[in-house]
Motif scaffolding. Structure first.
Motif, PDB file in Angstrom:
ATOM      1  N   ILE A  86       0.812  -1.060   0.016  1.00  0.00           N
ATOM      2  CA  ILE A  86      -0.091   0.075  -0.018  1.00  0.00           C
ATOM      3  C   ILE A  86       0.689   1.094  -0.086  1.00  0.00           C
ATOM      4  CG2 ILE A  86      -1.909   1.153   1.300  1.00  0.00           C
ATOM      5  CD1 ILE A  86      -2.571  -1.354   2.618  1.00  0.00           C
ATOM      6  N   GLY A  87       0.778   2.071  -1.047  1.00  0.00           N
ATOM      7  CA  GLY A  87       1.602   3.300  -1.196  1.00  0.00           C
ATOM      8  C   GLY A  87       2.776   3.067  -2.231  1.00  0.00           C
ATOM      9  N   GLY A  88       2.482   4.039  -3.180  1.00  0.00           N
ATOM     10  CA  GLY A  88       3.691   4.043  -4.316  1.00  0.00           C
ATOM     11  C   GLY A  88       4.744   5.184  -4.421  1.00  0.00           C
TER      12      GLY A  88
ATOM     13  N   THR B  30       9.230   4.130  -0.871  1.00  0.00           N
ATOM     14  CA  THR B  30       9.328   2.922   0.094  1.00  0.00           C
ATOM     15  C   THR B  30       8.467   1.507  -0.576  1.00  0.00           C
ATOM     16  OG1 THR B  30       9.381   4.388   2.017  1.00  0.00           O
ATOM     17  CG2 THR B  30       8.658   2.275   2.409  1.00  0.00           C
TER      18      THR B  30
ATOM     19  N   VAL C 210      -0.759  -0.716  -4.559  1.00  0.00           N
ATOM     20  CA  VAL C 210      -1.889   0.159  -4.854  1.00  0.00           C
ATOM     21  C   VAL C 210      -1.497   1.475  -4.269  1.00  0.00           C
ATOM     22  CG1 VAL C 210      -4.209   0.669  -3.670  1.00  0.00           C
ATOM     23  CG2 VAL C 210      -3.872  -1.652  -4.596  1.00  0.00           C
TER      24      VAL C 210
ATOM     25  N   ASP D 177      15.456  16.488  -4.150  1.00  0.00           N
ATOM     26  CA  ASP D 177      16.198  17.012  -5.451  1.00  0.00           C
ATOM     27  C   ASP D 177      17.451  15.985  -5.409  1.00  0.00           C
ATOM     28  OD1 ASP D 177      17.827  18.052  -3.329  1.00  0.00           O
ATOM     29  OD2 ASP D 177      18.608  19.377  -5.131  1.00  0.00           O
TER      30      ASP D 177
ATOM     31  N   MET E 184      19.890  12.449  -3.466  1.00  0.00           N
ATOM     32  CA  MET E 184      19.871  11.530  -2.144  1.00  0.00           C
ATOM     33  C   MET E 184      21.385  11.274  -1.778  1.00  0.00           C
ATOM     34  SD  MET E 184      18.588   8.096  -4.022  1.00  0.00           S
ATOM     35  CE  MET E 184      19.472   7.407  -5.704  1.00  0.00           C
TER      36      MET E 184
ATOM     37  N   VAL F 147      -6.408   4.346  -6.930  1.00  0.00           N
ATOM     38  CA  VAL F 147      -7.397   3.731  -6.026  1.00  0.00           C
ATOM     39  C   VAL F 147      -6.532   3.745  -4.614  1.00  0.00           C
ATOM     40  CG1 VAL F 147      -8.492   2.233  -7.634  1.00  0.00           C
ATOM     41  CG2 VAL F 147      -6.314   1.737  -6.836  1.00  0.00           C
ATOM     42  N   ALA F 148      -7.425   3.789  -3.451  1.00  0.00           N
ATOM     43  CA  ALA F 148      -6.779   3.898  -2.274  1.00  0.00           C
ATOM     44  C   ALA F 148      -7.477   2.561  -1.278  1.00  0.00           C
ATOM     45  CB  ALA F 148      -7.335   4.914  -1.491  1.00  0.00           C
TER      46      ALA F 148
ATOM     47  N   PHE G  86      12.353  26.626   0.125  1.00  0.00           N
ATOM     48  CA  PHE G  86      11.660  25.770   1.047  1.00  0.00           C
ATOM     49  C   PHE G  86      11.115  26.442   2.186  1.00  0.00           C
ATOM     50  CE2 PHE G  86      13.201  21.060   1.761  1.00  0.00           C
ATOM     51  CZ  PHE G  86      12.049  20.733   2.856  1.00  0.00           C
TER      52      PHE G  86
ATOM     53  N   MET H 123       6.794  15.866   6.730  1.00  0.00           N
ATOM     54  CA  MET H 123       7.850  15.404   7.312  1.00  0.00           C
ATOM     55  C   MET H 123       7.813  15.027   8.590  1.00  0.00           C
ATOM     56  SD  MET H 123      11.139  15.590   6.129  1.00  0.00           S
ATOM     57  CE  MET H 123      11.748  16.796   4.979  1.00  0.00           C
TER      58      MET H 123
ATOM     59  N   LEU I  96      15.837   9.302   1.297  1.00  0.00           N
ATOM     60  CA  LEU I  96      15.293   8.214   0.323  1.00  0.00           C
ATOM     61  C   LEU I  96      16.107   6.790   0.549  1.00  0.00           C
ATOM     62  CD1 LEU I  96      15.159  10.483  -2.846  1.00  0.00           C
ATOM     63  CD2 LEU I  96      13.233   9.743  -1.475  1.00  0.00           C
TER      64      LEU I  96
ATOM     65  N   CYS J  42      14.339   5.110   3.409  1.00  0.00           N
ATOM     66  CA  CYS J  42      13.229   4.717   2.588  1.00  0.00           C
ATOM     67  C   CYS J  42      13.376   3.338   1.916  1.00  0.00           C
ATOM     68  CB  CYS J  42      12.390   5.837   2.041  1.00  0.00           C
ATOM     69  SG  CYS J  42      12.025   7.186   2.956  1.00  0.00           S
TER      70      CYS J  42
HETATM   71  C1  LIG Z   1       9.697  18.877   0.359  1.00  0.00           C
HETATM   72  C2  LIG Z   1      10.857  17.741   0.898  1.00  0.00           C
HETATM   73  C3  LIG Z   1      12.012  17.527   0.322  1.00  0.00           C
HETATM   74  C4  LIG Z   1      12.642  16.377   0.536  1.00  0.00           C
HETATM   75  N1  LIG Z   1      14.012  16.488   0.098  1.00  0.00           N
HETATM   76  C5  LIG Z   1      14.811  15.271   0.391  1.00  0.00           C
HETATM   77  C6  LIG Z   1      16.079  15.101  -0.395  1.00  0.00           C
HETATM   78  O1  LIG Z   1      16.444  15.949  -1.106  1.00  0.00           O
HETATM   79  N2  LIG Z   1      16.682  13.851  -0.236  1.00  0.00           N
HETATM   80  C7  LIG Z   1      16.144  12.938   0.685  1.00  0.00           C
HETATM   81  O2  LIG Z   1      16.917  11.815   0.543  1.00  0.00           O
HETATM   82  N3  LIG Z   1      14.790  13.049   1.249  1.00  0.00           N
HETATM   83  C8  LIG Z   1      14.359  14.170   1.018  1.00  0.00           C
HETATM   84  N4  LIG Z   1      13.028  14.392   1.534  1.00  0.00           N
HETATM   85  C9  LIG Z   1      12.344  13.044   2.066  1.00  0.00           C
HETATM   86  C10 LIG Z   1      11.795  12.139   1.142  1.00  0.00           C
HETATM   87  O3  LIG Z   1      11.603  12.560   0.162  1.00  0.00           O
HETATM   88  C11 LIG Z   1      10.559  11.526   1.975  1.00  0.00           C
HETATM   89  O4  LIG Z   1      11.137  11.001   3.207  1.00  0.00           O
HETATM   90  C12 LIG Z   1      10.394  10.041   1.107  1.00  0.00           C
HETATM   91  O5  LIG Z   1      10.301  10.658  -0.131  1.00  0.00           O
HETATM   92  C13 LIG Z   1       9.109   9.385   1.700  1.00  0.00           C
HETATM   93  O6  LIG Z   1       9.008   8.214   0.880  1.00  0.00           O
HETATM   94  P1  LIG Z   1       7.772   7.167   1.178  1.00  0.00           P
HETATM   95  O7  LIG Z   1       7.585   6.179   0.054  1.00  0.00           O
HETATM   96  O8  LIG Z   1       7.896   6.634   2.568  1.00  0.00           O
HETATM   97  O9  LIG Z   1       6.499   8.271   1.488  1.00  0.00           O
HETATM   98  P2  LIG Z   1       5.452   9.002   0.405  1.00  0.00           P
HETATM   99  O10 LIG Z   1       6.640   9.593  -0.624  1.00  0.00           O
HETATM  100  O11 LIG Z   1       4.810   9.998   1.165  1.00  0.00           O
HETATM  101  O12 LIG Z   1       4.487   7.873  -0.018  1.00  0.00           O
HETATM  102  C14 LIG Z   1       3.503   7.420   0.311  1.00  0.00           C
HETATM  103  C15 LIG Z   1       2.545   7.049  -0.706  1.00  0.00           C
HETATM  104  O13 LIG Z   1       1.474   6.354  -0.064  1.00  0.00           O
HETATM  105  C16 LIG Z   1       0.081   6.704  -0.628  1.00  0.00           C
HETATM  106  N5  LIG Z   1      -1.118   6.437  -0.024  1.00  0.00           N
HETATM  107  C17 LIG Z   1      -1.266   6.909   1.233  1.00  0.00           C
HETATM  108  N6  LIG Z   1      -2.501   6.327   1.792  1.00  0.00           N
HETATM  109  C18 LIG Z   1      -2.602   5.553   0.991  1.00  0.00           C
HETATM  110  C19 LIG Z   1      -3.912   4.527   0.806  1.00  0.00           C
HETATM  111  N7  LIG Z   1      -4.812   4.280   2.078  1.00  0.00           N
HETATM  112  N8  LIG Z   1      -3.950   3.851  -0.198  1.00  0.00           N
HETATM  113  C20 LIG Z   1      -3.045   3.712  -1.071  1.00  0.00           C
HETATM  114  N9  LIG Z   1      -2.178   4.467  -1.216  1.00  0.00           N
HETATM  115  C21 LIG Z   1      -2.075   5.552  -0.134  1.00  0.00           C
HETATM  116  C22 LIG Z   1       0.328   8.281  -0.772  1.00  0.00           C
HETATM  117  O14 LIG Z   1      -0.567   8.510  -1.672  1.00  0.00           O
HETATM  118  C23 LIG Z   1       1.686   8.241  -1.272  1.00  0.00           C
HETATM  119  O15 LIG Z   1       2.183   8.316  -2.600  1.00  0.00           O
HETATM  120  C24 LIG Z   1      12.153  15.375   1.298  1.00  0.00           C
HETATM  121  C25 LIG Z   1      10.821  15.597   1.833  1.00  0.00           C
HETATM  122  C26 LIG Z   1       9.999  16.619   1.302  1.00  0.00           C
HETATM  123  C27 LIG Z   1       8.505  16.912   1.884  1.00  0.00           C
END
Ligand SMILES: Cc1cc2nc3c(=O)[nH]c(=O)nc-3n(C[C@H](O)[C@H](O)[C@H](O)COP(=O)(O)OP(=O)(O)OC[C@H]3O[C@@H](n4cnc5c(N)ncnc54)[C@H](O)[C@@H]3O)c2cc1C
Length: 486
Positions: free
Chosen positions: A8-10, A13, A33, A58, A60, A252-253, A369, A416, A452, A455
């Motif tokens: 769950i989540g694209g 991670t 999904v 931008d 990693m 889809v969620a 930022f 964050m 990243l 993650c």
């Molecule tokens: C502005 C900003 C700048 C950053 N800069 C950096 C950087 O330069 N370098 C770095 O290493 N890190 C950086 N980070 C941190 C890094 O981007 C994040 O920690 C990382 O991308 C998180 O990835 P994730 O897959 O865990 O979560 P997310 O990217 O948040 O993905 C989670 C996904 O789950 C989906 N989802 C949620 N609920 C549901 C559901 N019920 N059903 C289906 N899907 C669902 C969401 O739509 C989302 O797409 C930055 C973060 C931010 C906000």
């Protein structure tokens, strides 16, 4: 029968988890999904009029194994680029003036005395106080403390306020007085404990890491990204998941997870009504606050632990200028701003000076930022106001009055996680609770790193946990059915 696993989540991670599952276990039926209509989560690379704009991360950290490691495994090793050598300098904005960040920072800690001695960012008194680190004994028996408390204790208030705090805020968007040292930079506490001083300890850790990595003196990559942006990582992972037989569904969620006789029943919300599916394993790779309600029917304690992780929101304001004079003015990677300056912009990256290929020839791309812990009100402003705020900042700091030809604003609500005091205990409670839910894992930036590569590592280890659980269940069922000798 093939095991069916739902991711769950694209975001990065979930993509890393699904990719790892299928690479190690091609026989699994894996479905990913994603609520949004696009993949990538916070990775959001947009191309507009020849600009390549990163709306989220931008780059990693290349020294963390799973950034370059995964890139090579999926054939993207040659696509990685490093920041421009010619422009390799960053600044701190202090009292309206840009001060070059002294060279020789290891992590957040200044380890070269010469550059610090020459820096106008710290007063002679502050520099003298910093040297006290060599004499000051470690604090005995302190369990955990805030990042601000530790850094101030070791290096003094000025070095913390003017240098370390803004650099740290660039990573966590957090307030160092609330963030846990043990959860954010445990290696710094270890440096103090083992070597009796922070600078001594950090230098010793660096020597050990260099010796451990072959001691060949080879330069390890600092920050890296891909030629046409981080989207390359998302697109390539998605292609490989499909090529390995996985299924990806966007737009889809997942709205409900329940136990059923064999595994879990999942409800997915679609435009034309809910759909249910049965799965053997689940990897929750959403934001912590999105995972909490989904976990509630499976384990109240795990859900509550996730719910207790605070988050701050931020926004990125990206501006593109068709003006060679602006491009000339941006002679570095950008700057960070100490909290004590009380300015609306927390950090500014000069993307077109930092990375090749981010703006057409002669044009410039910057991004600001905004929204750190304790300064969240600005995020309520309309987008036009945010653009005005950033333009005012550019005028005041760099004398840039040119009108941008493009402006893009990206909002990250609850984007964050904050590793505040008690975070490690919350994570330990969460992991204990999750250990009891067989076939289910949670992954993402809420555990041990927001970057990243963290993650990616988290997604991959969640996949391993689910595989281990499912293998255990299969062995147990086979033994119960008498297929395996006791
Ligand atoms: C502005 C900003 C700048 C950053 N800069 C950096 C950087 O330069 N370098 C770095 O290493 N890190 C950086 N980070 C941190 C890094 O981007 C994040 O920690 C990382 O991308 C998180 O990835 P994730 O897959 O865990 O979560 P997310 O990217 O948040 O993905 C989670 C996904 O789950 C989906 N989802 C949620 N609920 C549901 C559901 N019920 N059903 C289906 N899907 C669902 C969401 O739509 C989302 O797409 C930055 C973060 C931010 C906000």
């Amino acid at each position: 029968m093939h095991q069916r696993v739902l991711v769950i989540g694209g975001g990065i991670t979930g993509l890393a988890a699904a990719h790892h599952l299928l690479s190690e276990h091609p026989e699994y039926a894996v479905t990913l999904v994603e609520r949004d209509t696009r993949l990538g989560g916070k990775i959001l690379t947009v191309e507009q009029d020849g600009y390549v704009i990163e709306g989220g991360p931008d780059s990693m950290l290349g020294v963390k194994p799973r950034s370059v490691g995964l890139s090579r495994e999926i054939g993207l090793g040659d696509r990685l680029i490093s920041p421009s050598e010619a422009n390799r300098r960053s600044f701190v904005l202090r009292r309206g003036k840009l001060h070059r960040i002294p060279e020789g920072l290891t992590g957040l800690v200044p380890t070269k005395l010469g550059p610090i001695a020459r820096s106008g960012l710290i007063s002679p008194r502050g520099k003298a106080r910093m040297l006290g680190d060599y004499l000051r004994r470690p604090a005995p028996g302190v369990a955990d403390e805030s990042l601000a408390s530790f850094m101030t204790r070791r290096l003094g208030d000025e070095v913390y306020t003017n240098l370390i705090e803004p650099l740290m805020a660039g990573i966590y968007a957090g307030d160092g007085r609330a963030l846990s040292l043990e959860a954010t930079f445990p290696q710094l506490r270890e440096a103090e404990r083992q070597h009796g001083g922070l600078v001594k300890g950090v230098l010793a850790q660096r020597r050990k890491a260099e010796a451990g990595s072959g001691g060949d003196g080879a330069k390890r990559p600092g920050f890296v990204t891909y030629r046409t942006g981080l989207r390359e990582l998302v697109d390539t992972l998605a292609d490989r998941i499909i090529a390995q037989g996985g299924e990806i569904r966007t737009g889809v969620a997942v709205s409900l997870l329940e136990r059923c006789q064999h595994g879990y029943r999942v409800t997915i919300d679609r435009d034309d009504g809910p759909e249910t599916m049965r799965v053997d394993g689940i990897i929750l790779a959403t934001q912590a606050w999105a995972a909490a309600p989904l976990l509630e029917p499976l384990d109240h304690y795990a859900s509550a632990a996730l719910d207790h992780i605070p988050h701050v929101s931020n926004a990125i304001v990206a501006l593109g200028f068709d003006d060679p004079a602006v491009a000339d003015r941006l002679n570095g990677f950008g700057y960070v701003v100490p909290r004590t300056e009380h300015r609306p912009v927390m950090a500014m990256t000069w993307l077109s000076s930092k990375w090749a290929g981010r703006a057409p020839e002669g044009k410039a791309l910057i991004r600001a930022f905004v929204g750190r812990a304790g300064q969240q009100e600005i995020l309520q402003c309309p987008d036009d106001t945010l653009v005005d705020v950033v333009r005012k900042e550019l005028t005041e700091v760099l004398g840039i009055t040119a009108k941008p030809e493009i402006a893009r604003i990206f909002h990250w609500d609850g984007g964050m996680p904050q590793y505040t005091m008690g975070h490690r205990e919350r994570v330990a409670a969460l992991e204990t609770a999750l250990g009891g839910i067989s076939g289910v894992a949670v992954a993402g930036n809420m555990f041990r790193g927001v970057g990243l590569p963290d993650c990616i590592a988290s997604g991959e280890s969640a996949a391993d946990k689910v595989v281990g659980d499912l293998a255990g269940i299969e062995a147990f069922s086979a033994a119960s059915a008498g297929h395996v000798p006791a």
